[in-house]
Design a protein around this motif. Sequence first.
Motif, PDB file in Angstrom:
ATOM      1  N   ALA A 106       0.827  -1.220   0.000  1.00 18.52           N
ATOM      2  CA  ALA A 106       0.000   0.000   0.000  1.00 18.52           C
ATOM      3  C   ALA A 106       0.858   1.267   0.000  1.00 18.52           C
ATOM      4  O   ALA A 106       0.883   2.027   0.973  1.00 18.52           O
ATOM      5  CB  ALA A 106      -0.941  -0.021   1.211  1.00 18.52           C
ATOM      6  N   ALA A 107       1.561   1.500  -1.101  1.00 19.00           N
ATOM      7  CA  ALA A 107       2.490   2.622  -1.175  1.00 19.00           C
ATOM      8  C   ALA A 107       1.801   3.902  -1.646  1.00 19.00           C
ATOM      9  O   ALA A 107       0.669   3.893  -2.135  1.00 19.00           O
ATOM     10  CB  ALA A 107       3.640   2.273  -2.114  1.00 19.00           C
ATOM     11  N   GLU A 108       2.566   4.974  -1.537  1.00 21.33           N
ATOM     12  CA  GLU A 108       2.033   6.299  -1.868  1.00 21.33           C
ATOM     13  C   GLU A 108       1.971   6.530  -3.382  1.00 21.33           C
ATOM     14  O   GLU A 108       1.193   7.340  -3.872  1.00 21.33           O
ATOM     15  CB  GLU A 108       2.976   7.330  -1.245  1.00 21.33           C
ATOM     16  N   PHE A 113       6.310   2.176  -4.537  1.00 22.80           N
ATOM     17  CA  PHE A 113       5.877   0.769  -4.531  1.00 22.80           C
ATOM     18  C   PHE A 113       6.973  -0.128  -5.109  1.00 22.80           C
ATOM     19  O   PHE A 113       7.352  -1.134  -4.511  1.00 22.80           O
ATOM     20  CB  PHE A 113       4.577   0.563  -5.326  1.00 22.80           C
ATOM     21  N   VAL A 114       7.474   0.253  -6.289  1.00 22.59           N
ATOM     22  CA  VAL A 114       8.499  -0.571  -6.952  1.00 22.59           C
ATOM     23  C   VAL A 114       9.725  -0.694  -6.042  1.00 22.59           C
ATOM     24  O   VAL A 114      10.297  -1.775  -5.883  1.00 22.59           O
ATOM     25  CB  VAL A 114       8.880   0.048  -8.327  1.00 22.59           C
ATOM     26  N   SER A 210       2.839   3.089   9.125  1.00 22.61           N
ATOM     27  CA  SER A 210       3.106   3.401   7.718  1.00 22.61           C
ATOM     28  C   SER A 210       3.251   4.908   7.523  1.00 22.61           C
ATOM     29  O   SER A 210       2.473   5.687   8.068  1.00 22.61           O
ATOM     30  CB  SER A 210       1.957   2.886   6.847  1.00 22.61           C
ATOM     31  N   PRO A 211       4.228   5.328   6.707  1.00 23.38           N
ATOM     32  CA  PRO A 211       4.370   6.773   6.438  1.00 23.38           C
ATOM     33  C   PRO A 211       3.301   7.284   5.460  1.00 23.38           C
ATOM     34  O   PRO A 211       3.251   8.475   5.167  1.00 23.38           O
ATOM     35  CB  PRO A 211       5.763   6.859   5.811  1.00 23.38           C
ATOM     36  N   VAL A 212       2.459   6.374   4.978  1.00 26.42           N
ATOM     37  CA  VAL A 212       1.482   6.756   3.950  1.00 26.42           C
ATOM     38  C   VAL A 212       0.071   6.782   4.537  1.00 26.42           C
ATOM     39  O   VAL A 212      -0.394   5.782   5.084  1.00 26.42           O
ATOM     40  CB  VAL A 212       1.515   5.734   2.784  1.00 26.42           C
ATOM     41  N   GLY A 217      -2.292   2.780  -4.423  1.00 26.43           N
ATOM     42  CA  GLY A 217      -2.659   1.467  -4.945  1.00 26.43           C
ATOM     43  C   GLY A 217      -2.477   0.436  -3.864  1.00 26.43           C
ATOM     44  O   GLY A 217      -2.172   0.805  -2.728  1.00 26.43           O
ATOM     45  N   PRO A 218      -2.646  -0.852  -4.164  1.00 27.82           N
ATOM     46  CA  PRO A 218      -2.966  -1.462  -5.450  1.00 27.82           C
ATOM     47  C   PRO A 218      -4.388  -1.097  -5.912  1.00 27.82           C
ATOM     48  O   PRO A 218      -5.184  -0.606  -5.112  1.00 27.82           O
ATOM     49  CB  PRO A 218      -2.896  -2.963  -5.153  1.00 27.82           C
ATOM     50  N   ALA A 219      -4.643  -1.363  -7.199  1.00 28.42           N
ATOM     51  CA  ALA A 219      -5.921  -1.042  -7.831  1.00 28.42           C
ATOM     52  C   ALA A 219      -6.280   0.433  -7.673  1.00 28.42           C
ATOM     53  O   ALA A 219      -7.273   0.785  -7.030  1.00 28.42           O
ATOM     54  CB  ALA A 219      -7.035  -1.940  -7.281  1.00 28.42           C
ATOM     55  N   PRO A 220      -5.467   1.339  -8.249  1.00 30.29           N
ATOM     56  CA  PRO A 220      -5.748   2.780  -8.141  1.00 30.29           C
ATOM     57  C   PRO A 220      -7.085   3.151  -8.772  1.00 30.29           C
ATOM     58  O   PRO A 220      -7.572   2.451  -9.666  1.00 30.29           O
ATOM     59  CB  PRO A 220      -4.595   3.416  -8.949  1.00 30.29           C
TER      60      PRO A 220
END
Length: 439
Positions: A106-108, A113-114, A210-212, A217-220
């Motif tokens: 669950a990245a920003e 994410f990558v 989490s910093p986010v 995403g996933p699924a934006p």
Amino acid sequence: MSVNFEIERFESETMEHLLGDYWIRVSDQIQLLNRLIFFEWASARVIAGWVPAASEFDWKCVMSKMIWENMTIADRLRMRKEELSGKSKITIPSKRFHEFLQDASAAEGFVPFVSGWFMEVTKAVIETYEALQSRLDPIFDAPTLDILNEIITKKRNHLNWANGLVRDAVHRKEVLSSVGAWRKFIQHYLQQIGGIEEQNPANGASKPHSPVSTPHGPAPKKRSCPQWLKVGSYDVVPDQFKDSLKIFMWHYATEIQVLDPMCYVFYGVDDMPFEFYVDFSRHIWDESRHHLMGMRRLRQLGYDAKDIPVPYSEDALQELEYFYAMLTMVGESCSFTRKKKSMDAYYRKGDIISGMTAEIDIVDERSHVQFGKKWATAIYKQRFDRDVSLDDVVKEVMDRSMKERAADFENMGEAEKQSISQLAFCGKIEFKYLNYENL
Ligand SMILES: [Fe+2]
Ligand SMILES: [Fe+2]
């Protein structure tokens, strides 16, 4: 008579005292393989969930191949685990590990994410594969070792791709800082759960924060495409491809637009059998190849990718099951006649590479339709708890399609619409104005 040998219940702690980490018994190997299978399967789904957020077409294509590679790795490991244990069931290794994978996906944004998924999580998984490799015996465990050699090479390629992408992106200050924060979070998290194998997890500590606050995403909600893209439409054939066989190569080139919706399905449809994800991963990868082969042929014919319009809509896919049924039972099932005609025309006129492009596509589409027949009803069952036959699904997608394409069916009465065969339906929705005479 089958022999039941409950190997998984053997205790192996005593052996660890005697042989340390230098050997691994079958029961421990089964546990670890299960964990790695689970990871690869989850990883395929997480990567799929991020494909719509990738703005470059080549990223989408590379990731599509990775989805397939992850599923293939999972499948090979599953077969080995089955040999060792006599069971094919894959279990969730632990609630904490499951949660970790969800949190780590669950990245920003796409680049963070990558960076996290590959440069931290995948890297740690590669180390786990390597540690396992060093404990396996070349005689006892040769079949596992053989698979691992192949896996490690593939995983390293994934990591190298991510390294290059992130290195290129961090020249922007804000990307550098969000990548840094995200990787730190994952490193900390991994440490706390005791690494991929969850050995010696931190006692009692709550999971890292989490910093986010709002993950992308996933699924934006919105799909990304290249900034340079000329967005087109299937209703408006570009002048340069009109009235000639080139329209077929253009159609292949546009198949990139199907990757995002397929990936929303791959990520979003839960609780389908493992084999569904294996088949579907191949389907997704194939569509990226179709895009690449169309683009290549048009490039060979002198066109620039930036001058090739591709239909593209921004919104996330909502109706996952309908899309899957529509794609396989209408889009793909209805395409054979025109594709076969185009292939014959290409060969007859001496355009061999275009002919080969059409031929390979026909080969792939045949298996895609088979996948659809195998899984469309299962998706309906899983999503709506409806027991439907394949005929019901086909009928439903045809009915809806007739409503959406009212103009194509305006001369048809209700009774006729009700009794229309799939073949006749396909004839009605075929692309119009195809010209098989001009190269
Ligand atoms: Fe295709
Ligand atoms: Fe296809």
